[in-house]
Scaffold this motif. Structure first.
Motif, mmCIF file in Angstrom:
data_model
loop_
_atom_site.group_PDB
_atom_site.id
_atom_site.type_symbol
_atom_site.label_atom_id
_atom_site.label_comp_id
_atom_site.label_asym_id
_atom_site.label_seq_id
_atom_site.Cartn_x
_atom_site.Cartn_y
_atom_site.Cartn_z
ATOM 1 N N MET A 247 0.811 -1.164 0.093
ATOM 2 C CA MET A 247 -0.014 -0.007 -0.081
ATOM 3 C C MET A 247 0.911 1.065 -0.125
ATOM 4 O O MET A 247 1.861 1.195 0.594
ATOM 5 N N PRO A 248 0.523 2.415 -0.743
ATOM 6 C CA PRO A 248 1.313 3.587 -0.707
ATOM 7 C C PRO A 248 0.971 4.036 0.823
ATOM 8 O O PRO A 248 -0.316 4.158 1.194
ATOM 9 N N GLU A 249 1.894 4.501 1.380
ATOM 10 C CA GLU A 249 1.739 5.106 2.842
ATOM 11 C C GLU A 249 1.229 6.379 2.780
ATOM 12 O O GLU A 249 1.752 7.260 2.017
ATOM 13 N N ALA A 250 0.042 6.701 3.594
ATOM 14 C CA ALA A 250 -0.272 7.868 3.440
ATOM 15 C C ALA A 250 0.319 9.003 4.327
ATOM 16 O O ALA A 250 0.882 8.578 5.632
ATOM 17 N N ASP A 251 0.425 10.199 3.989
ATOM 18 C CA ASP A 251 0.976 11.121 4.863
ATOM 19 C C ASP A 251 -0.078 11.701 5.732
ATOM 20 O O ASP A 251 -1.212 11.597 5.369
ATOM 21 N N GLU A 252 0.283 12.261 6.933
ATOM 22 C CA GLU A 252 -0.709 12.720 7.878
ATOM 23 C C GLU A 252 -1.627 13.981 7.108
ATOM 24 O O GLU A 252 -2.698 13.942 7.503
ATOM 25 N N THR A 253 -0.910 14.518 6.172
ATOM 26 C CA THR A 253 -1.771 15.709 5.655
ATOM 27 C C THR A 253 -2.346 15.255 4.309
ATOM 28 O O THR A 253 -3.092 16.138 3.681
ATOM 29 N N ASP A 254 -2.238 14.132 3.776
ATOM 30 C CA ASP A 254 -2.774 13.640 2.589
ATOM 31 C C ASP A 254 -4.423 13.351 2.823
ATOM 32 O O ASP A 254 -4.570 12.713 3.932
ATOM 33 N N GLU A 255 -5.093 13.546 1.722
ATOM 34 C CA GLU A 255 -6.339 13.376 1.746
ATOM 35 C C GLU A 255 -7.135 13.963 3.207
ATOM 36 O O GLU A 255 -7.907 13.320 3.853
#
Length: 364
Positions: free
Chosen positions: A204-212
């Motif tokens: 899975m691509p790791e989500a940044d805390e600010t993503d989406e």
């Protein structure tokens, strides 16, 4: 990038660094193409007076063609998540203890591959088997700041399979998701018979805390989460089996469950679990978008059902076969030692070719 204020926000600095690496490759490719074209034109002018320059003009013309194709690949539509870091899950499947042992070998394989590219691999959570294998493990694989933009494959002048714009961990490892099959004589087999077992890999691509931000803020609201704590299990040691440090988070709207127990404190385990949950929610959103997209606009490799086998590791013949691209490698030992470039490049090349075909069809 030179503004000191940018680096006060680590997440923003990471995003800007990724974008810089992407654009820098395009600018560099364009400069190389223009320089090669000037060399070719100069050699052709000299060849008109001195035939000895004809061979040099021909070599320069071939280099121009190669660089033009490279630039075309860089400018082709691409996966917007290619520059992201990844979370990977490795799970033992059919084959019992033999599958768990091979899962441990795959973990070492990815660790060595990450090391060869200057990445960092962190085991977030894992469950060991009785004979030293792993039943399941969750990994974080990240490109350091110095690695962003640096690893683009082994494709020489063209910047590696799949185009040099794919600079992140996701660009290289996204095709590893699926069922990996192994054929060999297990250590538990006394009669010397070859067994077939399987290991599942999810990437899975790791989500940044600010993503989406808006989506994740809504999905991660406390009303949507049930957080349970329990005692860690394991071989023993400080904080294991003695305190309620392990954390299990259930995302009520989707039923996604994440648990972590490897860290010593409940707070650390909670942070790791939230990190995994964010990425799983982002992946679920991606899957929903992919399902709605036209099949002709989706990558041939990316849409392979993860329940199907994608690769076979045949020990008796020392061969590794990728069933999606047909690529075969006769260096099984080297592959398990982390030499995955050829296999990964075959998948990246297939994806790039499909994206170029899709782009060409869209122009018609």
């Amino acid at each position: 990038m030179a503004d000191p204020a940018l680096h006060a926000d680590a997440s923003r600095a990471r995003r800007v660094g990724r974008r810089y690496a992407e654009v820098d490759q395009i600018v560099t490719a364009l400069r190389d193409l223009r320089g090669a074209a000037e060399d070719r034109d100069a050699a052709r002018e000299l060849a008109a007076e001195d035939p000895e320059f004809a061979a040099e003009a021909e070599r320069d013309a071939e280099r121009v063609a190669t660089l033009r194709e490279h630039l075309r690949e860089l400018l082709a539509p691409r996966d917007e998540d290619d520059s992201r870091d990844v979370l990977m899950e490795i799970k033992a499947g059919a084959g019992g203890e033999e599958s768990a042992l091979f899962a441990a070998e795959m973990l070492r394989m990815y660790r060595q591959y990450a090391l060869s590219r200057g990445w960092t691999l962190e085991v977030i959570d894992s469950t060991d088997s009785d004979l030293g294998g792993i039943k399941d493990a969750t990994l974080s694989i990240r490109a350091g700041s110095s690695a962003v933009g640096g690893g683009v494959g082994t494709g020489g002048a063209t910047g590696g399979a799949g185009g040099g714009a794919a600079v992140g961990v996701w660009a290289h490892l996204k095709h590893e998701g699926g069922v990996h099959r192994v054929q060999r004589v297990p250590v538990t087999e006394s009669a010397g018979r070859i067994h077939t077992s399987a290991v599942g890999v999810l990437v899975m691509p790791e989500a940044d805390e600010t993503d989406e931000a808006e989506l994740l803020a809504e999905q991660m609201a406390s009303a949507n989460l049930r957080i349970d704590v329990f005692r860690s299990s394991g071989p023993g040691g400080q904080s294991v089996n003695t305190t309620d440090s392990a954390v299990r988070i259930t995302h009520l709207p989707t039923g996604i469950v994440v648990s972590c127990q490897n860290e010593k404190s409940q707070l650390q385990n909670r942070e790791q679990a939230m990190r995994i949950l964010r990425s799983r929610l982002l992946e679920a959103r991606r899957a929903a978008q992919d399902a709605e997209a036209s099949a002709s606009r989706r990558s041939q490799v990316r849409t392979v059902d993860r329940s199907e086998r994608i690769r076979t590791y045949n020990f008796p013949e020392s061969r590794v076969t990728d069933h999606r691209t047909g690529f075969k490698a006769g260096n099984l030992e080297a592959v398990l030692a982390g030499d995955l470039d050829a296999l990964i490049d075959s998948s990246r090349r297939a994806e790039a070719e499909q994206r170029l075909r899709d782009a060409a069809e869209g122009e018609l």
